[in-house]
Enzyme design. Sequence first.
Site, PDB file in Angstrom:
ATOM      1  CG  HIS D  15      -0.344   0.367   2.527  1.00  0.00           C
ATOM      2  ND1 HIS D  15      -1.333   0.807   3.590  1.00  0.00           N
ATOM      3  CD2 HIS D  15       0.900   0.159   2.932  1.00  0.00           C
ATOM      4  CE1 HIS D  15      -0.446   1.067   4.577  1.00  0.00           C
ATOM      5  NE2 HIS D  15       0.777   0.803   4.330  1.00  0.00           N
ATOM      6  CB  CYS D  34       3.401   5.684   5.176  1.00  0.00           C
ATOM      7  SG  CYS D  34       3.932   4.882   6.765  1.00  0.00           S
ATOM      8  CG  HIS D  40       5.350   0.705   2.715  1.00  0.00           C
ATOM      9  ND1 HIS D  40       4.474   1.909   2.451  1.00  0.00           N
ATOM     10  CD2 HIS D  40       5.110   0.179   3.849  1.00  0.00           C
ATOM     11  CE1 HIS D  40       3.787   2.325   3.194  1.00  0.00           C
ATOM     12  NE2 HIS D  40       4.033   1.449   4.267  1.00  0.00           N
ATOM     13  CG  HIS D  42       2.157  -2.983   6.591  1.00  0.00           C
ATOM     14  ND1 HIS D  42       3.522  -2.840   7.421  1.00  0.00           N
ATOM     15  CD2 HIS D  42       2.012  -1.888   6.116  1.00  0.00           C
ATOM     16  CE1 HIS D  42       3.627  -1.610   7.213  1.00  0.00           C
ATOM     17  NE2 HIS D  42       2.757  -1.064   6.414  1.00  0.00           N
ATOM     18  CG  ASP D  80      -3.252 -13.283   0.924  1.00  0.00           C
ATOM     19  OD1 ASP D  80      -2.367 -12.501   1.480  1.00  0.00           O
ATOM     20  OD2 ASP D  80      -3.125 -14.381   0.680  1.00  0.00           O
ATOM     21  CG  HIS D  81       0.042 -12.801  -1.954  1.00  0.00           C
ATOM     22  ND1 HIS D  81      -0.248 -13.599  -0.614  1.00  0.00           N
ATOM     23  CD2 HIS D  81       1.441 -12.913  -2.084  1.00  0.00           C
ATOM     24  CE1 HIS D  81       0.765 -13.965  -0.084  1.00  0.00           C
ATOM     25  NE2 HIS D  81       1.727 -13.739  -0.939  1.00  0.00           N
ATOM     26  CD  GLU D 125      -0.107  -0.168   8.903  1.00  0.00           C
ATOM     27  OE1 GLU D 125      -1.136  -0.007   8.113  1.00  0.00           O
ATOM     28  OE2 GLU D 125       0.656   0.557   9.155  1.00  0.00           O
TER      29      GLU D 125
END
Lengths: 135, 135, 135, 135, 135, 135
Positions: D15, D34, D40, D42, D80-81, D125
């Site tokens: 994100h 950020c 980047h 998480h 996800d991913h 996070e």
Amino acid sequence: MKVSVCRKEHFNAAHRLFNSGWPDEENEKVFGKCNNPNFHGHNYELIVKLSGEQDPETGYVYDLKKLSDLINKFILEKFDHKNLNLDVEEFKKINPTAENIAVVTYNILRKEIDNKYDLKIILYETERNYVEYPA
Amino acid sequence: MKVSVCRKEHFNAAHRLFNSGWPDEENEKVFGKCNNPNFHGHNYELIVKLSGEQDPETGYVYDLKKLSDLINKFILEKFDHKNLNLDVEEFKKINPTAENIAVVTYNILRKEIDNKYDLKIILYETERNYVEYPA
Amino acid sequence: MKVSVCRKEHFNAAHRLFNSGWPDEENEKVFGKCNNPNFHGHNYELIVKLSGEQDPETGYVYDLKKLSDLINKFILEKFDHKNLNLDVEEFKKINPTAENIAVVTYNILRKEIDNKYDLKIILYETERNYVEYPA
Amino acid sequence: MKVSVCRKEHFNAAHRLFNSGWPDEENEKVFGKCNNPNFHGHNYELIVKLSGEQDPETGYVYDLKKLSDLINKFILEKFDHKNLNLDVEEFKKINPTAENIAVVTYNILRKEIDNKYDLKIILYETERNYVEYPA
Amino acid sequence: MKVSVCRKEHFNAAHRLFNSGWPDEENEKVFGKCNNPNFHGHNYELIVKLSGEQDPETGYVYDLKKLSDLINKFILEKFDHKNLNLDVEEFKKINPTAENIAVVTYNILRKEIDNKYDLKIILYETERNYVEYPA
Amino acid sequence: MKVSVCRKEHFNAAHRLFNSGWPDEENEKVFGKCNNPNFHGHNYELIVKLSGEQDPETGYVYDLKKLSDLINKFILEKFDHKNLNLDVEEFKKINPTAENIAVVTYNILRKEIDNKYDLKIILYETERNYVEYPA
């Protein structure tokens, strides 16, 4: 006998796994969800382990505050809150798998740490997937 | 140099520790609470570690998705939500200690994984008790 | 304002989930792997939380050493290294789901702890499944 | 009294935090690292908590296997991913902060879960930063 | 092949790092915050690892209950809830760094455990700093 | 509805539990090992939780980087690598139990954080003992 000292740090990064010489279907087949062209990301947990003799004056093998500073300067500055594929020179030609991130980290830190210390990298990509280099 | 890749999985099982050739008092003395004839149980955390060369095309030592699938097919299908003493063929003759569960897991997976990879099993029976095979 | 104090303990137990008034197929359908007639098991993590006023002489709400002793005497002695269905009176008539284990634990400890303290039970059956009572 | 049942799942995503109506310097000042335009990422840990009455037949408040299936179908399939900013409809107009990811998750799951259950989302996070919705 | 068995215990202690032969400024420079003359402290996590052959009668390498008892008697009795510098004979002449605590622990336990077992100490001073002896 | 945001930090400190108005035997009886006149210590894990409305421009309730900076400036500077009894003004008159450390932390941070946010402190003294304020 030698003693090992270990320091754990973390960084957050985006990446995509693929081989630029392969057609899309092959990358999709081999790397699955990790091949998303828009990237995904991880909280990486990085452990750097040094093994050597204790300094008789301090009782330390290596000051872990100094080791933390080295990791921050040479690794986290490059990787943290970055896109590994787009922002990090070392991964422009090689795939940023956990294995390769560990090898690149080793090669960078090996130059900064006296050869009298053995060096090992342990890298958690997720809580369930991690790698060690050298094995 | 070789790289190690590790995959963590978990399973829940019941077991009882005892030596069927011993009288009850001996089993009670040696195995204590773990000798309860009605069984007790654990959340086992299983780590499978493979060491080998990286594939130059993928950057992987071994695809951890495939390793997870292997562990699920050959180990979790046998052990998860089972009574190790009553439901698992391998423990009908040997005591399901953490050591023996690790050895049995190693012997099963060793047949499924190419010998060019070194194999190691790490098994947590509780957060405070764990074993490694080979040592 | 009140302060909460929490003590974490653990126990290992076997159990089986089923409703004795149901046919096998219904138990199999509803409880799945947890319905194994030979039992399976868990490492349960139990947190007991008391909320109340601080004692001005000690600064304590409740001595956590005493709370640990109470949990050991009234809960772990009954549940640890046991088969919940076969060895524990309270679960001979009710299904040992995480919800019911938390309710039974609450009801036992509520009698041992002064009503000036609020009581709450948090129970982890696995790292990914846990319950709280009262909600 | 009601009981709460909780299920923990995880997903990995990329994100970037920014307000599209702001100039670059403002985004840089407010969101710092950020705000990296290349993203980047998480490992998000997601806990979904339901509170309600126990079913007297099963002893369950809610079957956690079913809750896991719901989370997988309605949340992990979307997140996800993935790159939250580019791949997820809900974040094309709102900033994918942890707060907003929790609110979006709540709003999606609230439609899938009977209103007789209270619903709460807890989202990590990183190990050190997490949010809860509702507060 | 040999199997390793590991037992984790913990203790809480105060300590101060300094070299009594150095002037204050030198201790301040080398040990920083850890040199506070009034002490600071840690929750130490101690893992003791034994490697050896399995007993064919029990399936154990070493009874972890006995290993826990040994660690409690010979290590925790000395270190737990103590000031390492003031209360522990072994640290009156040597600096209580994590490295030295691991070496002292090794030397004490080595006398209590049959030489047919390899012995290794792993000591966490914090979640991010830990040591191993032998390396 | 409001959202909660939480930041976890840690500090290491020495302390001793006792009531200066009591005779030694009473302190010994009530506080046991925690009454060691030479002190012991802990790795404290501190979670600060703020609840409030989201800022519609940022999607944040409160910037967790700013919250981390506040905790570092007002709490960790005072407590980290210190002897709570000897080095920290607030504990010269009150006993540094986990309850009191949480209350003191709350009172300090309450002045630094706008009252539109609800504030809660969660403090782990060990992995098994923790407190919350307000309850």
